[in-house]
Design a protein around this motif. Structure first.
Motif, PDB file in Angstrom:
ATOM      1  N   GLY A  24     -87.421  30.464  18.448  1.00  0.00           N
ATOM      2  CA  GLY A  24     -87.915  31.459  19.381  1.00  0.00           C
ATOM      3  C   GLY A  24     -86.874  32.526  19.607  1.00  0.00           C
ATOM      4  N   LEU A  25     -87.281  33.584  20.272  1.00  0.00           N
ATOM      5  CA  LEU A  25     -86.281  34.610  20.579  1.00  0.00           C
ATOM      6  C   LEU A  25     -86.673  35.378  21.829  1.00  0.00           C
ATOM      7  N   SER A  26     -85.699  36.132  22.345  1.00  0.00           N
ATOM      8  CA  SER A  26     -85.958  36.964  23.519  1.00  0.00           C
ATOM      9  C   SER A  26     -85.579  38.398  23.187  1.00  0.00           C
ATOM     10  N   TYR A  27     -86.372  39.329  23.636  1.00  0.00           N
ATOM     11  CA  TYR A  27     -86.031  40.744  23.509  1.00  0.00           C
ATOM     12  C   TYR A  27     -85.653  41.291  24.872  1.00  0.00           C
ATOM     13  N   GLU A  28     -84.592  42.062  24.905  1.00  0.00           N
ATOM     14  CA  GLU A  28     -84.205  42.726  26.136  1.00  0.00           C
ATOM     15  C   GLU A  28     -84.077  44.211  25.835  1.00  0.00           C
ATOM     16  N   ALA A  29     -84.687  45.037  26.646  1.00  0.00           N
ATOM     17  CA  ALA A  29     -84.673  46.483  26.370  1.00  0.00           C
ATOM     18  C   ALA A  29     -83.990  47.236  27.493  1.00  0.00           C
ATOM     19  N   TYR A  30     -83.355  48.331  27.117  1.00  0.00           N
ATOM     20  CA  TYR A  30     -82.921  49.322  28.107  1.00  0.00           C
ATOM     21  C   TYR A  30     -84.149  50.215  28.268  1.00  0.00           C
ATOM     22  N   HIS A  64     -82.975  31.993  19.451  1.00  0.00           N
ATOM     23  CA  HIS A  64     -82.774  30.613  19.912  1.00  0.00           C
ATOM     24  C   HIS A  64     -82.907  29.714  18.704  1.00  0.00           C
ATOM     25  N   TYR A  65     -81.838  28.976  18.365  1.00  0.00           N
ATOM     26  CA  TYR A  65     -81.850  28.152  17.168  1.00  0.00           C
ATOM     27  C   TYR A  65     -82.330  26.743  17.504  1.00  0.00           C
ATOM     28  N   VAL A  66     -82.819  26.041  16.470  1.00  0.00           N
ATOM     29  CA  VAL A  66     -83.326  24.683  16.698  1.00  0.00           C
ATOM     30  C   VAL A  66     -82.207  23.754  17.144  1.00  0.00           C
ATOM     31  N   THR A  67     -80.939  24.146  16.869  1.00  0.00           N
ATOM     32  CA  THR A  67     -79.812  23.316  17.282  1.00  0.00           C
ATOM     33  C   THR A  67     -79.551  23.407  18.782  1.00  0.00           C
ATOM     34  N   ALA A 101    -102.008  49.745  10.065  1.00  0.00           N
ATOM     35  CA  ALA A 101    -101.296  49.075  11.153  1.00  0.00           C
ATOM     36  C   ALA A 101    -100.206  48.184  10.585  1.00  0.00           C
ATOM     37  N   PHE A 102     -99.154  48.028  11.339  1.00  0.00           N
ATOM     38  CA  PHE A 102     -98.086  47.098  10.973  1.00  0.00           C
ATOM     39  C   PHE A 102     -97.859  46.160  12.142  1.00  0.00           C
ATOM     40  N   GLU A 103     -97.711  44.856  11.838  1.00  0.00           N
ATOM     41  CA  GLU A 103     -97.387  43.901  12.879  1.00  0.00           C
ATOM     42  C   GLU A 103     -96.092  43.191  12.526  1.00  0.00           C
ATOM     43  N   GLY A 104     -95.174  43.134  13.462  1.00  0.00           N
ATOM     44  CA  GLY A 104     -93.950  42.356  13.276  1.00  0.00           C
ATOM     45  C   GLY A 104     -94.081  41.045  14.043  1.00  0.00           C
ATOM     46  N   TRP A 105     -93.851  39.894  13.351  1.00  0.00           N
ATOM     47  CA  TRP A 105     -94.002  38.572  13.968  1.00  0.00           C
ATOM     48  C   TRP A 105     -92.662  37.858  14.057  1.00  0.00           C
ATOM     49  N   VAL A 106     -92.570  36.908  14.933  1.00  0.00           N
ATOM     50  CA  VAL A 106     -91.359  36.093  15.046  1.00  0.00           C
ATOM     51  C   VAL A 106     -91.357  35.041  13.935  1.00  0.00           C
ATOM     52  N   ARG A 107     -90.251  35.022  13.161  1.00  0.00           N
ATOM     53  CA  ARG A 107     -90.138  34.138  11.995  1.00  0.00           C
ATOM     54  C   ARG A 107     -89.298  32.916  12.375  1.00  0.00           C
ATOM     55  N   ASP A 108     -89.427  31.832  11.598  1.00  0.00           N
ATOM     56  CA  ASP A 108     -88.751  30.588  12.004  1.00  0.00           C
ATOM     57  C   ASP A 108     -87.330  30.456  11.469  1.00  0.00           C
ATOM     58  N   SER A 109     -86.838  31.506  10.773  1.00  0.00           N
ATOM     59  CA  SER A 109     -85.452  31.423  10.319  1.00  0.00           C
ATOM     60  C   SER A 109     -84.889  32.828  10.193  1.00  0.00           C
ATOM     61  N   ASN A 110     -83.580  32.942  10.291  1.00  0.00           N
ATOM     62  CA  ASN A 110     -82.904  34.218  10.071  1.00  0.00           C
ATOM     63  C   ASN A 110     -81.544  33.939   9.482  1.00  0.00           C
ATOM     64  N   GLU A 111     -81.272  34.542   8.326  1.00  0.00           N
ATOM     65  CA  GLU A 111     -80.001  34.386   7.638  1.00  0.00           C
ATOM     66  C   GLU A 111     -79.603  32.922   7.540  1.00  0.00           C
ATOM     67  N   GLY A 112     -80.576  32.113   7.125  1.00  0.00           N
ATOM     68  CA  GLY A 112     -80.289  30.708   6.841  1.00  0.00           C
ATOM     69  C   GLY A 112     -80.292  29.794   8.053  1.00  0.00           C
ATOM     70  N   ARG A 113     -80.521  30.332   9.253  1.00  0.00           N
ATOM     71  CA  ARG A 113     -80.536  29.447  10.423  1.00  0.00           C
ATOM     72  C   ARG A 113     -81.960  29.268  10.913  1.00  0.00           C
ATOM     73  N   GLN A 114     -82.283  28.036  11.293  1.00  0.00           N
ATOM     74  CA  GLN A 114     -83.611  27.743  11.812  1.00  0.00           C
ATOM     75  C   GLN A 114     -83.727  28.295  13.228  1.00  0.00           C
ATOM     76  N   VAL A 115     -84.782  29.048  13.468  1.00  0.00           N
ATOM     77  CA  VAL A 115     -84.984  29.686  14.762  1.00  0.00           C
ATOM     78  C   VAL A 115     -86.247  29.099  15.382  1.00  0.00           C
TER      79      VAL A 115
END
Lengths: 514, 80
Positions: free
Chosen positions: A45-51, A125-128, A29-43
């Motif tokens: 939370g995030l939202s996914y939108e799908a077609y 969504h960034y901490v800023t 099994a593989f699980e993908g989790w939401v991480r607290d940073s991306n490319e040096g920016r503090q994150v």
């Protein structure tokens, strides 16, 4: 159903249980989790939108592909949509198989393809307090790098059989012609604007083996004319993406690739392995090397090049007039223009490339064609085509014949590897004891200063007049792309100045890595 | 004066701002004609970098001009 979207948190235990089968000895099994940073920016939370409709269909297809490709028992995948917090489960993949190896590979295949192909968009969504939609750019896909051996037992049962019926119907082709194509080996040098139509038409026609030579990676500015590639291929080696497209178009075609340009040491030997070579680069040096290698190996060569709305086409057959019969010496880069400096509309190389593919098929199938050597001029603005016969008696024949002219040229060739040097930053070149010569025009220098001091600024056209200044010391010639500097370095080397080098890739290569 | 029809390709078309023109010239040879055109259109390429064809046949630069000739100037091009 193997794939679904979940708008809220979901329980994975029933998913795992659902994949259990008596014949399966491995589960992954593989699980993908939401991480607290991306490319040096503090994150935070995030939202996914799908077609949703498309995502469900494509997700289902991906899981089914994995099951068929690796011959596994079962697999499934669930992807979240909506708002997620740090640590939340974003995607879950499970695969069960008789043995663990297939379960691991299938799991990896599914997550890689999901990231690459699914129409799901991520808003971070960034901490800023800001937020931004994040493009899912080129995803590394492990299964593209698997050797055939690794999963050949799990190929889909029904192999695709190419259907050549539309060309078989031509009286001049027929079964005999098709067999000739299947037995042919064609080398395509350059997988760009000219090379794309050549490669796709020859693959479609069922040419048995296609060799592809190109050292470049796909750039966004290529896509308007290089029809084999898409947005997701940016950054990839052209030969790798081209190989994948050929395999998708016609798996019966064998593909061999060279990810470095040919040189004076290997070109004749490589040409000798092919029935025909199609020269599709935008590089005069490559065209002269191909000419010389074709003459010396007795290989037929189809040359084309374009300038804005026009093109030139020349077919070179052993014993007939060659490129040097028309233009004995390689012109300087600033005499010939390029797609970068002069601009080009996509259909111009498209048209000339399609004509090269047509010439290749005419030669391979021995279709009716004019026999005397000629230069064809094509103007796509006024739709004019002019065929100018080439009188071989007034070309290389005056200098000992094409073969001896070509042999002398290859012997003189000092070899690019020694001339072109790679540096990440120019400070390294200075530290290595080089003095810099900036060959760019003043307006180019103003637009993009070197950042370090150049010992000389000399326009590339004037370099030979300054040859005497390079007798002492080690010199590195610099221009925007490395093309003018390589040409100038070769001119100076021919004057016996062996401590002159060229910055590979020019200033633009520094900018990427520096 | 000799009236000739001229066609320009690639960089020459771009520099002349036209694909071709009809010209009355006092030039006796192709080389003299090209020198005249360099002055007229600010062509930057040297004659030796070009091929020239008269009435669809490649010619040397010393070829004489005749009334009604169609002269085509062709630079080498490298785009792809």
């Amino acid at each position: 159903m193997h794939f679904r979207l979940a708008s809220e948190a979901f329980d994975t235990a029933p998913l795992r249980d659902g994949l259990q089968q008596p014949g399966c000895g491995g589960f992954c099994a593989f699980e993908g989790w939401v991480r607290d940073s991306n490319e040096g920016r503090q994150v935070d939370g995030l939202s996914y939108e799908a077609y949703a409709e498309l995502a469900l269909a494509e997700g289902e297809r991906i899981v089914e592909e994995a099951i068929a490709r690796y011959g596994i028992g079962d697999a499934c995948c669930v992807h979240r949509t909506g708002d997620l917090a740090i640590g939340d489960l974003a995607v879950w993949v499970g695969a069960s198989a008789a043995h663990r190896d297939e379960a691991f590979r299938a799991c990896r295949y599914i997550i890689d393809e999901i990231k690459h192909r699914l129409p799901i968009w991520k808003k971070e969504h960034y901490v800023t307090g800001e937020s931004a939609w994040v493009a899912c750019t080129h995803a590394y896909r492990e299964h593209e790098h698997e050797s055939d051996h690794a999963h050949r037992h799990h190929e889909p049962a029904a192999a695709f059989a190419p259907d050549y019926s539309r060309q078989l119907r031509l009286r001049e082709v027929g079964e005999a012609g098709q067999a000739r194509l299947a037995a042919s080996r064609v080398l395509v040098i350059g997988a760009g604007g000219l090379g794309c139509p050549v490669i796709s038409y020859l693959a479609g026609a069922g040419v048995g083996t296609l060799g592809i030579v190109d050292g470049d990676r796909i750039d966004a500015s290529n896509l308007h004319r290089q029809t084999l590639y898409g947005m997701r291929d940016i950054g990839e080696l052209k030969v790798d993406a081209a190989r994948r497209r050929v395999t998708a178009l016609n798996p019966a075609v064998q593909v061999q690739t060279w990810s470095k340009p040919l040189d004076a040491d290997n070109a004749v030997e490589v040409f000798g392995q092919f029935d025909l070579v199609v020269e599709c680069t935008d590089d005069m040096r490559s065209r002269y090397l191909s000419n010389d290698a074709a003459v010396l190996s007795g290989t037929r060569l189809i040359l084309a090049s374009v300038y804005q709305y026009e093109g030139q086409l020349q077919v070179i057959e052993p014993g007939a007039a060659c490129l040097r019969c028309l233009w004995p010496h390689e012109p300087a880069p600033d005499e010939v223009g390029s797609c970068v400096s002069s601009g080009v509309l996509g259909p111009v190389p498209g048209t000339l490339g399609a004509m090269q593919a047509m010439e290749a098929l005419k030669l391979l199938l021995d279709l009716p064609r004019p026999r005397e050597p000629a230069l064809l001029l094509v103007n796509l603005l006024d739709m004019g085509m002019t065929r100018l016969p080439i009188d071989a008696r007034r070309g290389c024949a005056l200098h000992g014949g094409c073969a001896s002219v070509a042999r002398r040229a290859l012997e003189r060739d000092p070899g690019e590897a020694d001339i072109a040097l790679h540096f990440d930053v120019l400070e390294e070149a200075l530290a290595a004891g080089f003095q810099l010569v900036d060959l760019r025009e003043t307006k180019e220098i103003i637009a993009e200063p070197l950042g370090v001091a150049a010992a000389r600024q000399i326009s590339s056209a004037q370099i030979l007049a300054h040859a005497g200044e390079f007798a002492q010391g080690r010199w590195l010639l610099v221009c925007a792309s490395g093309r003018r500097s390589a040409h100038a370095a070769r001119l100076l080397r021919a004057e016996g100045l062996h401590q002159v080098h060229s910055l590979a890739g020019g200033v633009s290569a520094l900018r990427v890595t520096g | 004066m000799t009236v000739v029809n001229l066609q320009y390709y690639a960089q020459l078309r771009e520099q002349a701002g036209m694909g071709g023109e009809q010209l009355a010239t006092a030039a006796a040879t192709l080389r003299q004609l090209y020198e005249e055109l360099c002055a007229r259109h600010d062509f930057t390429l040297a004659a030796d970098a070009l091929k020239v064809a008269v009435n669809a046949q490649f010619c040397g630069w010393d070829h004489p001009l005749r009334e009604g000739d169609t002269v085509v100037f062709i630079p080498p091009v490298a785009g792809g």
